[in-house]
Design a protein around this motif. Structure first.
Motif, PDB file in Angstrom:
ATOM      1  N   ASP A  19       0.820  -1.208   0.000  1.00 44.95           N
ATOM      2  CA  ASP A  19       0.000   0.000   0.000  1.00 44.95           C
ATOM      3  C   ASP A  19       0.858   1.264   0.000  1.00 44.95           C
ATOM      4  N   GLY A  20       2.064   1.154  -0.556  1.00 47.87           N
ATOM      5  CA  GLY A  20       2.956   2.312  -0.623  1.00 47.87           C
ATOM      6  C   GLY A  20       2.322   3.477  -1.357  1.00 47.87           C
ATOM      7  N   PHE A  21       1.503   3.180  -2.375  1.00 46.26           N
ATOM      8  CA  PHE A  21       0.849   4.256  -3.120  1.00 46.26           C
ATOM      9  C   PHE A  21      -0.484   4.609  -2.480  1.00 46.26           C
ATOM     10  N   ALA A  22      -1.314   3.573  -2.269  1.00 47.86           N
ATOM     11  CA  ALA A  22      -2.685   3.819  -1.814  1.00 47.86           C
ATOM     12  C   ALA A  22      -2.719   4.547  -0.472  1.00 47.86           C
ATOM     13  N   ALA A  23      -1.806   4.211   0.433  1.00 46.90           N
ATOM     14  CA  ALA A  23      -1.855   4.802   1.768  1.00 46.90           C
ATOM     15  C   ALA A  23      -1.414   6.260   1.760  1.00 46.90           C
ATOM     16  N   ASN A  24      -0.540   6.623   0.798  1.00 43.70           N
ATOM     17  CA  ASN A  24       0.014   7.976   0.819  1.00 43.70           C
ATOM     18  C   ASN A  24      -0.588   8.899  -0.229  1.00 43.70           C
ATOM     19  N   MET A  25      -1.357   8.352  -1.157  1.00 41.54           N
ATOM     20  CA  MET A  25      -1.996   9.179  -2.175  1.00 41.54           C
ATOM     21  C   MET A  25      -3.503   8.920  -2.136  1.00 41.54           C
ATOM     22  N   PRO A  26      -4.192   9.278  -1.024  1.00 42.58           N
ATOM     23  CA  PRO A  26      -5.590   8.847  -0.856  1.00 42.58           C
ATOM     24  C   PRO A  26      -6.550   9.444  -1.889  1.00 42.58           C
ATOM     25  N   GLN A  27      -6.383  10.735  -2.224  1.00 39.89           N
ATOM     26  CA  GLN A  27      -7.381  11.373  -3.091  1.00 39.89           C
ATOM     27  C   GLN A  27      -7.298  10.846  -4.515  1.00 39.89           C
ATOM     28  N   LEU A  28      -6.084  10.678  -5.003  1.00 41.66           N
ATOM     29  CA  LEU A  28      -5.915  10.166  -6.357  1.00 41.66           C
ATOM     30  C   LEU A  28      -6.386   8.708  -6.424  1.00 41.66           C
ATOM     31  N   THR A  29      -6.091   7.950  -5.355  1.00 38.86           N
ATOM     32  CA  THR A  29      -6.558   6.561  -5.285  1.00 38.86           C
ATOM     33  C   THR A  29      -8.071   6.519  -5.380  1.00 38.86           C
ATOM     34  N   GLN A  30      -8.708   7.471  -4.685  1.00 36.49           N
ATOM     35  CA  GLN A  30     -10.171   7.597  -4.716  1.00 36.49           C
ATOM     36  C   GLN A  30     -10.655   7.844  -6.149  1.00 36.49           C
ATOM     37  N   PHE A  54      -9.144   7.116  -8.946  1.00 32.78           N
ATOM     38  CA  PHE A  54      -8.953   5.910  -9.756  1.00 32.78           C
ATOM     39  C   PHE A  54     -10.067   4.912  -9.484  1.00 32.78           C
ATOM     40  N   ALA A  55     -10.478   4.835  -8.218  1.00 34.05           N
ATOM     41  CA  ALA A  55     -11.518   3.867  -7.857  1.00 34.05           C
ATOM     42  C   ALA A  55     -12.848   4.243  -8.488  1.00 34.05           C
ATOM     43  N   GLU A  56     -13.080   5.579  -8.690  1.00 31.92           N
ATOM     44  CA  GLU A  56     -14.388   6.021  -9.173  1.00 31.92           C
ATOM     45  C   GLU A  56     -14.482   6.020 -10.693  1.00 31.92           C
ATOM     46  N   THR A  57     -13.352   6.017 -11.386  1.00 35.75           N
ATOM     47  CA  THR A  57     -13.397   6.114 -12.849  1.00 35.75           C
ATOM     48  C   THR A  57     -13.051   4.771 -13.478  1.00 35.75           C
ATOM     49  N   THR A  96       0.048   3.226 -15.123  1.00 37.55           N
ATOM     50  CA  THR A  96       0.809   2.574 -14.051  1.00 37.55           C
ATOM     51  C   THR A  96       0.288   2.992 -12.685  1.00 37.55           C
ATOM     52  N   MET A  97       0.008   4.293 -12.542  1.00 37.93           N
ATOM     53  CA  MET A  97      -0.471   4.776 -11.232  1.00 37.93           C
ATOM     54  C   MET A  97      -1.803   4.130 -10.891  1.00 37.93           C
ATOM     55  N   ARG A  98      -2.653   3.927 -11.925  1.00 36.95           N
ATOM     56  CA  ARG A  98      -3.941   3.276 -11.673  1.00 36.95           C
ATOM     57  C   ARG A  98      -3.713   1.855 -11.132  1.00 36.95           C
ATOM     58  N   GLN A  99      -2.721   1.179 -11.727  1.00 38.53           N
ATOM     59  CA  GLN A  99      -2.451  -0.190 -11.263  1.00 38.53           C
ATOM     60  C   GLN A  99      -1.955  -0.224  -9.822  1.00 38.53           C
ATOM     61  N   VAL A 100      -0.982   0.655  -9.518  1.00 43.22           N
ATOM     62  CA  VAL A 100      -0.390   0.565  -8.180  1.00 43.22           C
ATOM     63  C   VAL A 100      -1.296   1.163  -7.125  1.00 43.22           C
ATOM     64  N   SER A 101      -2.409   1.843  -7.545  1.00 42.12           N
ATOM     65  CA  SER A 101      -3.304   2.418  -6.544  1.00 42.12           C
ATOM     66  C   SER A 101      -4.085   1.332  -5.828  1.00 42.12           C
ATOM     67  N   ARG A 102      -4.092   0.102  -6.395  1.00 38.52           N
ATOM     68  CA  ARG A 102      -4.736  -1.015  -5.675  1.00 38.52           C
ATOM     69  C   ARG A 102      -3.705  -1.631  -4.745  1.00 38.52           C
ATOM     70  N   ALA A 103      -4.031  -1.670  -3.443  1.00 37.37           N
ATOM     71  CA  ALA A 103      -3.065  -2.204  -2.469  1.00 37.37           C
ATOM     72  C   ALA A 103      -2.845  -3.694  -2.692  1.00 37.37           C
ATOM     73  N   TYR A 104      -3.936  -4.415  -3.012  1.00 36.98           N
ATOM     74  CA  TYR A 104      -3.804  -5.850  -3.268  1.00 36.98           C
ATOM     75  C   TYR A 104      -3.735  -6.073  -4.764  1.00 36.98           C
ATOM     76  N   SER A 105      -2.660  -6.652  -5.217  1.00 41.64           N
ATOM     77  CA  SER A 105      -2.584  -6.939  -6.643  1.00 41.64           C
ATOM     78  C   SER A 105      -1.651  -8.111  -6.872  1.00 41.64           C
TER      79      SER A 105
END
Lengths: 302, 424
Positions: free
Chosen positions: B69-80, B82-85, B163-172
């Motif tokens: 969760d190196g990306f998801a935990a520190n980039m919450p708004q962008l992760t959000q 990605f999740a919505e689009t 790439t950012m969309r992919q790493v925004s998922r903590a489990y992959s």
């Protein structure tokens, strides 16, 4: 397997060449271990026999590498060799400190592994034990799983629980690695253990504890000691887990050797190796004597 | 007891009972359950110990191989965002606003490096983009798209957003894909990794080939020795057995050191060959710091694990079988092939599996004598743990190796039985 009288010349030839072949394989097994012993007395910083060594000239041999083992890391290696010099060795010499750490970690993990392992082996060798096979497979697995995987797992686990860099962490890890050996040797001793003996003790009024210490324990003791020695050697020789989870100042003998081999291999390593070979000869002799004693005790003629 | 017998005699068909009147069946079941419980209680402390110090850490490692969760935990708004689009959506002003806010927060919390590293695993050269833009993030004003692109126009790269969309998922499963030289493209399809990054499958193959070769060499060297030991009188064979057991008891590092001493350019073997005139001084053989070094040293180290199981199978074989075959007219080769060899197959299976299992996971010896070409998969796991610090990839590689070893271990248990594992 003596050569039969009816053997053809070809078979005769095969018989002798087979012996020579086996001799060469034995040489392959043992030569690398023995070769370090003379080389550790080399006066030159080389890893090969010098002219002087080959002609058995005393000038070609020296104890200088053994001396480095003591002086390396000392505060004042040049001081006169009186009691304060030896105190300096005891407190500061890098190899002596590594040896102390190795012994502390080795003995503690051996105690943990032997106690837990022996009790479990007693349970495992009872005919009533449920899920015997599956549980045995789990308990032996630390021996089978590659050490790098164990070390990686422990690294994550210890950083999460704060055990990283502590003696407790290393001791627990080494105990885990030693347990399969204790289980294997003690269950092997318990095969053919006469189950009527504890029952006889009980019928004569002994409590389970008394029965264990007075009847069972003396009979399985040789197996327990062999298992303990295996566990100790496992810990004494282990470097990967130490590299992954121990603190920087927690040097052990194998770790010090590992660093020595990776950076600048010097004949001092060979003198450590020689000492370790002598230790393993002693351990092997002990285990072999114990095995014979155990077979005598259990009435298996050898 | 006498009463019970009397009862049976009197009633004949009545159920058996114990002295206090309970049915014998229940009493027996109860006694057996108690014995089972006792046996289990003896094993329980060790089982708990192993679960805590061994099974849980390995479970944690396996979790690490699919979770980062190196990306998801520190980039919450962008992760959000990605999740919505939908995947493949063009980044709009909302996305850039989220990026700007996250970069600013991460730069302040000093976690921007973590984020950059996580993206860098999937797309090389992006770590510096994150850290440099992070430094300017404080001054970003709307419209954010223009501001960020002004800071660095690499942000417009659609590959980066993919790439950012992919790493925004903590489990992959991406680390497992990487461990077998696969990757995902921007649409999320699984494709082969770029040619220069395809190393892992090759290393797995090399590990298995080298372990197989070592197993074969151990069998080749171990079989005659075990046979000799099994046929000699017990007194002699016990003495010779010391030569097999001593290496077994000697420190692994000592044995590896010895091989360095023997095989290196100025070492004992090369010097002897030069001194006897077999090779010239200029053409010393390179036997160490390459694959040959790994193979020689590991064969030596694993040989006792082949000899001991072979010996324990060969010892009880009566010599009269081969003699009988000879007396019936078989040549010594036929007698060996048709009579002796089949009886030793269990030993061959046990020794070969054990050596192969231990060989596949070897780390220390290849690291010290293997050079570049003699490195095995364990060495790469250590590299990712200690040097590149890509722990999730190390965990995924370790998980693949663990899977292979566990299959072999299961096979060993089925064919040989763990109970038959003997040491000396």
């Amino acid at each position: 397997m003596a050569l039969p009288v009816y053997a053809s010349p070809l078979e005769r030839l095969w018989y002798y060449s087979y012996r020579v072949l086996c001799g060469l394989i034995f040489l392959f097994l043992i030569a690398p271990i023995l070769i370090v012993i003379p080389l550790s007395f080399n006066v030159e910083p080389y890893f090969t026999f010098t002219e002087k060594m080959l002609s058995l000239d005393p000038d070609g041999y020296s104890l200088r590498w053994y001396d480095t083992l003591l002086t390396f890391g000392m505060a004042t290696p040049e001081a006169p060799r009186d009691s304060s010099w030896w105190l300096d060795v005891w407190n500061n010499a890098a190899w002596v400190r590594a040896a102390k750490n190795s012994v502390i970690i080795g003995v503690s993990s051996t105690v943990v592994a032997t106690v837990l392992g022996t009790v479990a082996a007693l349970g495992l060798s009872r005919p009533e034990m449920p899920y015997r096979r599956a549980i045995m497979a789990i308990l032996i697995s630390p021996m089978i799983v590659p050490i790098i995987i164990t070390a990686t797992g422990l690294f994550f686990f210890y950083s999460a629980t704060g055990l990283a860099g502590s003696y407790v962490g290393v001791v627990l890890a080494h105990a885990t690695l030693g347990i399969p050996f204790v289980i294997i040797t003690v269950t092997a001793t318990l095969v053919g253990f006469d189950r009527s003996l504890p029952r006889a003790a009980a019928s004569l009024g002994a409590s389970p504890t008394t029965t264990f210490f007075k009847v069972t324990m003396p009979l399985i003791l040789p197996g327990v000691i062999s298992g303990a020695l295996f566990a100790f050697v496992t810990s004494f020789d282990e470097v990967v887990v130490v590299l992954f989870v121990a603190a920087h100042d927690q040097q052990t003998i194998p770790r010090q050797m590992w660093n020595g081999i990776r950076e600048q291999i010097s004949p001092a390593i060979l003198s450590v190796a020689t000492i370790l070979v002598i230790v393993s000869v002693l351990l092997l002799a002990t285990v072999e004597l114990l095995r014979r004693r155990s077979e005598r005790l259990r009435g298996i003629s050898g | 007891m006498a009463d019970a017998t009397a009862q049976i005699a009197a009633t004949g068909t009545e159920r058996l009972t114990t002295a206090d009147g309970r049915p014998l069946k229940t009493a027996l079941a109860r006694a057996q359950a108690r014995a089972r419980r006792r046996a289990f209680l003896l094993v329980l402390p060790l089982l708990l110990f192993i679960v805590v110090t061994f099974i849980v850490p390995i479970g944690q490692m396996l979790h690490r191989s699919i979770h980062n969760d190196g990306f998801a935990a520190n980039m919450p708004q962008l992760t959000q965002w990605f999740a919505e689009t939908e995947p493949g959506t063009e980044p709009d002003e909302t996305a850039y606003a989220a990026l700007a806010a996250d970069l600013k927060a991460a730069a302040e919390a000093k976690t921007i490096g973590v984020v950059g590293t996580r993206v860098n695993y999937e797309m090389a050269g992006t770590r510096s983009l994150f850290t440099s833009t992070g430094r300017k993030a404080r001054k970003f004003e709307p419209p954010y798209r223009a501001a960020i692109l002004e800071a660095d126009e690499k942000w417009a790269n659609p590959d980066l957003w993919g790439t950012m969309r992919q790493v925004s998922r903590a489990y992959s499963p991406n680390f497992f894909l990487a461990a077998v030289d696969l990757a995902r493209d921007n649409e999320g399809n699984i494709v082969r990794a770029p040619a220069e990054r395809r190393v892992y499958v090759m290393l797995f193959e090399r590990t298995f080939v080298i372990a197989g070769l070592i197993t074969f060499l151990c069998l080749l060297l171990g079989y005659p020795v075990a046979h000799l030991l099994a046929t000699l009188p017990l007194r002699t064979s016990n003495l010779l057995m010391i030569l097999v057991l001593l290496p077994f008891w000697t420190s692994l590092l000592v044995r590896t050191t010895s091989w360095i001493v023997l095989l290196q350019g100025q070492g004992v073997v090369n010097n002897t060959l030069v001194a006897t005139g077999l090779i010239s001084d200029s053409s010393r053989i390179q036997m160490i710091y390459n694959q040959a070094g790994t193979i020689i040293a590991m064969t030596h180290i694993l040989l006792p694990f082949m000899i001991l199981p072979l010996y324990s199978v060969m010892r009880p074989i009566p010599p009269s079988y081969v003699r009988a075959a000879r007396s019936l007219g078989a040549s010594s080769w036929t007698a060996f092939r048709r009579v002796y060899l089949p009886q030793t197959l269990p030993g061959i299976g046990a020794g070969a599996l054990l050596v192969f299992i231990l060989g596949v996971g070897y780390y220390i010896t290849p690291a010290l004598v293997g050079g570049a070409s003699g490195q095995l998969i364990s060495n790469l796991i250590a590299f990712h743990m200690q040097d590149s610090l890509n722990w999730s990839l190390a965990a995924a590689l370790a998980a693949v190796l663990l899977g292979a070893v566990l299959i072999l271990y299961w096979l060993y248990d089925r064919l040989v039985g763990i109970d038959n594992l003997k040491l000396g």
